[in-house]
Design a protein around this motif. Structure first.
Motif, mmCIF file in Angstrom:
data_model
loop_
_atom_site.group_PDB
_atom_site.id
_atom_site.type_symbol
_atom_site.label_atom_id
_atom_site.label_comp_id
_atom_site.label_asym_id
_atom_site.label_seq_id
_atom_site.Cartn_x
_atom_site.Cartn_y
_atom_site.Cartn_z
ATOM 1 N N HIS A 142 0.826 -1.210 0.000
ATOM 2 C CA HIS A 142 0.000 0.000 0.000
ATOM 3 C C HIS A 142 0.859 1.259 0.000
ATOM 4 O O HIS A 142 0.552 2.239 -0.682
ATOM 5 C CB HIS A 142 -0.959 -0.003 1.201
ATOM 6 C CG HIS A 142 -1.849 1.202 1.255
ATOM 7 N ND1 HIS A 142 -1.941 2.005 2.360
ATOM 8 C CD2 HIS A 142 -2.666 1.745 0.325
ATOM 9 C CE1 HIS A 142 -2.782 2.991 2.106
ATOM 10 N NE2 HIS A 142 -3.240 2.866 0.890
ATOM 11 N N ASN B 164 -6.546 3.119 -2.602
ATOM 12 C CA ASN B 164 -7.502 3.130 -1.495
ATOM 13 C C ASN B 164 -7.724 1.698 -0.984
ATOM 14 O O ASN B 164 -8.154 0.816 -1.736
ATOM 15 C CB ASN B 164 -8.819 3.736 -1.999
ATOM 16 C CG ASN B 164 -9.891 3.717 -0.935
ATOM 17 O OD1 ASN B 164 -10.322 2.662 -0.513
ATOM 18 N ND2 ASN B 164 -10.310 4.883 -0.513
ATOM 19 N N THR C 219 -9.917 0.284 0.811
ATOM 20 C CA THR C 219 -11.265 -0.260 0.712
ATOM 21 C C THR C 219 -11.529 -0.806 -0.689
ATOM 22 O O THR C 219 -12.116 -1.878 -0.853
ATOM 23 C CB THR C 219 -12.292 0.819 1.062
ATOM 24 O OG1 THR C 219 -11.971 1.353 2.351
ATOM 25 C CG2 THR C 219 -13.688 0.240 1.102
ATOM 26 N N ARG C 220 -11.062 -0.085 -1.693
ATOM 27 C CA ARG C 220 -11.242 -0.572 -3.066
ATOM 28 C C ARG C 220 -10.430 -1.839 -3.301
ATOM 29 O O ARG C 220 -10.892 -2.776 -3.962
ATOM 30 C CB ARG C 220 -10.866 0.522 -4.072
ATOM 31 C CG ARG C 220 -11.924 1.609 -4.169
ATOM 32 C CD ARG C 220 -11.697 2.527 -5.360
ATOM 33 N NE ARG C 220 -10.489 3.307 -5.266
ATOM 34 C CZ ARG C 220 -10.400 4.541 -4.789
ATOM 35 N NH1 ARG C 220 -11.476 5.165 -4.357
ATOM 36 N NH2 ARG C 220 -9.253 5.177 -4.758
ATOM 37 N N ALA D 241 -9.807 -3.980 -1.014
ATOM 38 C CA ALA D 241 -10.549 -5.021 -0.300
ATOM 39 C C ALA D 241 -11.715 -5.547 -1.142
ATOM 40 O O ALA D 241 -12.002 -6.749 -1.132
ATOM 41 C CB ALA D 241 -11.056 -4.484 1.031
ATOM 42 N N ILE D 242 -12.374 -4.673 -1.857
ATOM 43 C CA ILE D 242 -13.453 -5.107 -2.749
ATOM 44 C C ILE D 242 -12.892 -6.059 -3.800
ATOM 45 O O ILE D 242 -13.407 -7.159 -4.015
ATOM 46 C CB ILE D 242 -14.134 -3.899 -3.446
ATOM 47 C CG1 ILE D 242 -14.885 -3.040 -2.426
ATOM 48 C CG2 ILE D 242 -15.069 -4.361 -4.561
ATOM 49 C CD1 ILE D 242 -15.456 -1.740 -3.001
ATOM 50 N N GLN E 94 -21.927 -3.871 -0.915
ATOM 51 C CA GLN E 94 -22.071 -2.836 0.108
ATOM 52 C C GLN E 94 -22.156 -3.447 1.498
ATOM 53 O O GLN E 94 -21.435 -3.041 2.422
ATOM 54 C CB GLN E 94 -23.338 -2.035 -0.176
ATOM 55 C CG GLN E 94 -23.665 -1.029 0.915
ATOM 56 C CD GLN E 94 -25.100 -0.548 0.829
ATOM 57 O OE1 GLN E 94 -25.787 -0.795 -0.166
ATOM 58 N NE2 GLN E 94 -25.564 0.139 1.864
ATOM 59 N N ILE F 177 -18.834 -5.249 2.553
ATOM 60 C CA ILE F 177 -17.667 -4.415 2.795
ATOM 61 C C ILE F 177 -17.940 -3.358 3.868
ATOM 62 O O ILE F 177 -17.014 -2.805 4.471
ATOM 63 C CB ILE F 177 -17.174 -3.797 1.452
ATOM 64 C CG1 ILE F 177 -15.654 -3.691 1.427
ATOM 65 C CG2 ILE F 177 -17.819 -2.469 1.174
ATOM 66 C CD1 ILE F 177 -14.938 -4.932 1.048
ATOM 67 N N LEU G 272 -19.858 -0.343 3.579
ATOM 68 C CA LEU G 272 -19.803 1.047 3.129
ATOM 69 C C LEU G 272 -21.222 1.538 2.872
ATOM 70 O O LEU G 272 -22.153 0.753 2.828
ATOM 71 C CB LEU G 272 -19.042 1.140 1.813
ATOM 72 C CG LEU G 272 -17.527 1.159 1.821
ATOM 73 C CD1 LEU G 272 -17.031 1.195 0.392
ATOM 74 C CD2 LEU G 272 -17.002 2.356 2.593
ATOM 75 N N THR H 34 -21.192 5.332 -1.788
ATOM 76 C CA THR H 34 -19.745 5.119 -1.889
ATOM 77 C C THR H 34 -19.437 3.815 -2.606
ATOM 78 O O THR H 34 -18.572 3.766 -3.482
ATOM 79 C CB THR H 34 -19.110 5.107 -0.490
ATOM 80 O OG1 THR H 34 -19.412 6.338 0.161
ATOM 81 C CG2 THR H 34 -17.603 4.962 -0.563
ATOM 82 N N THR H 35 -20.174 2.774 -2.243
ATOM 83 C CA THR H 35 -19.973 1.483 -2.910
ATOM 84 C C THR H 35 -20.150 1.616 -4.409
ATOM 85 O O THR H 35 -19.306 1.166 -5.189
ATOM 86 C CB THR H 35 -20.968 0.449 -2.367
ATOM 87 O OG1 THR H 35 -20.872 0.413 -0.942
ATOM 88 C CG2 THR H 35 -20.681 -0.933 -2.919
ATOM 89 N N TYR I 157 -17.226 3.632 -5.960
ATOM 90 C CA TYR I 157 -15.967 2.875 -5.955
ATOM 91 C C TYR I 157 -15.986 1.811 -7.044
ATOM 92 O O TYR I 157 -14.981 1.588 -7.729
ATOM 93 C CB TYR I 157 -15.757 2.223 -4.589
ATOM 94 C CG TYR I 157 -15.155 3.144 -3.552
ATOM 95 C CD1 TYR I 157 -15.056 4.513 -3.778
ATOM 96 C CD2 TYR I 157 -14.669 2.647 -2.354
ATOM 97 C CE1 TYR I 157 -14.511 5.359 -2.821
ATOM 98 C CE2 TYR I 157 -14.118 3.491 -1.398
ATOM 99 C CZ TYR I 157 -14.043 4.846 -1.638
ATOM 100 O OH TYR I 157 -13.490 5.657 -0.691
#
Lengths: 100, 100
Positions: free
Chosen positions: A4, B12, B14-15, B17-18, B48, B51, B53, B57-58, B61
């Motif tokens: 990251h 990012n 979170t992205r 992680a998706i 959504q 994760i 969010l 946002t979901t 992203y």
DNA sequence: TCTACATATCGGAATATCTAGATTTGTCAA
DNA sequence: TTGACAAATCTAGATATTCCGATATGTAGA
């Protein structure tokens, strides 16, 4: 190898340009007074001039690239020389291939 | 293949992680009412929920990941299904290896 | 020690990213 | 055609990044 951290370092086109310029330093940066550009690396002021950034920004971008493991640093006297860390770069490329 | 666009998408966690969750959707996202999770992909509301969010946002992203070429989208009726774009991901991994 | 110079650090303004809630759009079924 | 629901878009505040100028630090030579 913090993937990251590396990606954040690469998220800025100017930092990528520095990394790219260091592939062939003599072609991208002006000659420096001391230190062999091919052996020791390129000093901060030469990178600054070549890339067209302020001295402070150049310095912190280089530190960021170093913390990410993309460049290696050598300090000698007043000068700080940077060169690509090919091992770190390969490790990142491999991590992308394996983990992404 | 816009490598800078991809890197920004990956900057990012979170992205990322998706993208990672979509490797094994059934293990990471709740079951969906319609559409085969393995064949069609995963719908936005399932991602959504999985994760954690907001819906907006979901959705954005996922659009960003899609523009970067990391996921593929299939729209059917009210649902929008997303799955990994393995070709795009490989292309990026190869570009990192060759160009970085 | 004093000075000059290379680099590092600090402080801050401009811009971008993150993320949520509210609203809109599109689709299906009653 | 109306109601319900999935997803997309809009708006906005909080936080992070970008990049500069000013200042501090470290080193070498006079």
């Amino acid at each position: 190898m913090n993937i990251h951290l590396v990606i954040k370092a690469l998220a800025n086109p100017t930092r990528v340009a520095i990394l790219n310029g260091l592939k062939n330093p003599a072609a991208h940066f002006p000659p420096q007074d001391e230190g062999d550009i091919a052996v020791d690396g390129v000093c901060v002021s030469s990178i600054q001039e070549g890339i067209g950034l302020s001295q402070s920004t150049t310095s912190s971008y280089l530190e960021l690239l170093q913390r990410a493991g993309l460049v290696k640093v050598t300090r000698r006297g007043r000068w700080t020389y940077y060169k690509r860390d090919e091992d770190g770069i390969s490790q990142f490329a491999e991590a992308v291939k394996q983990q992404l």
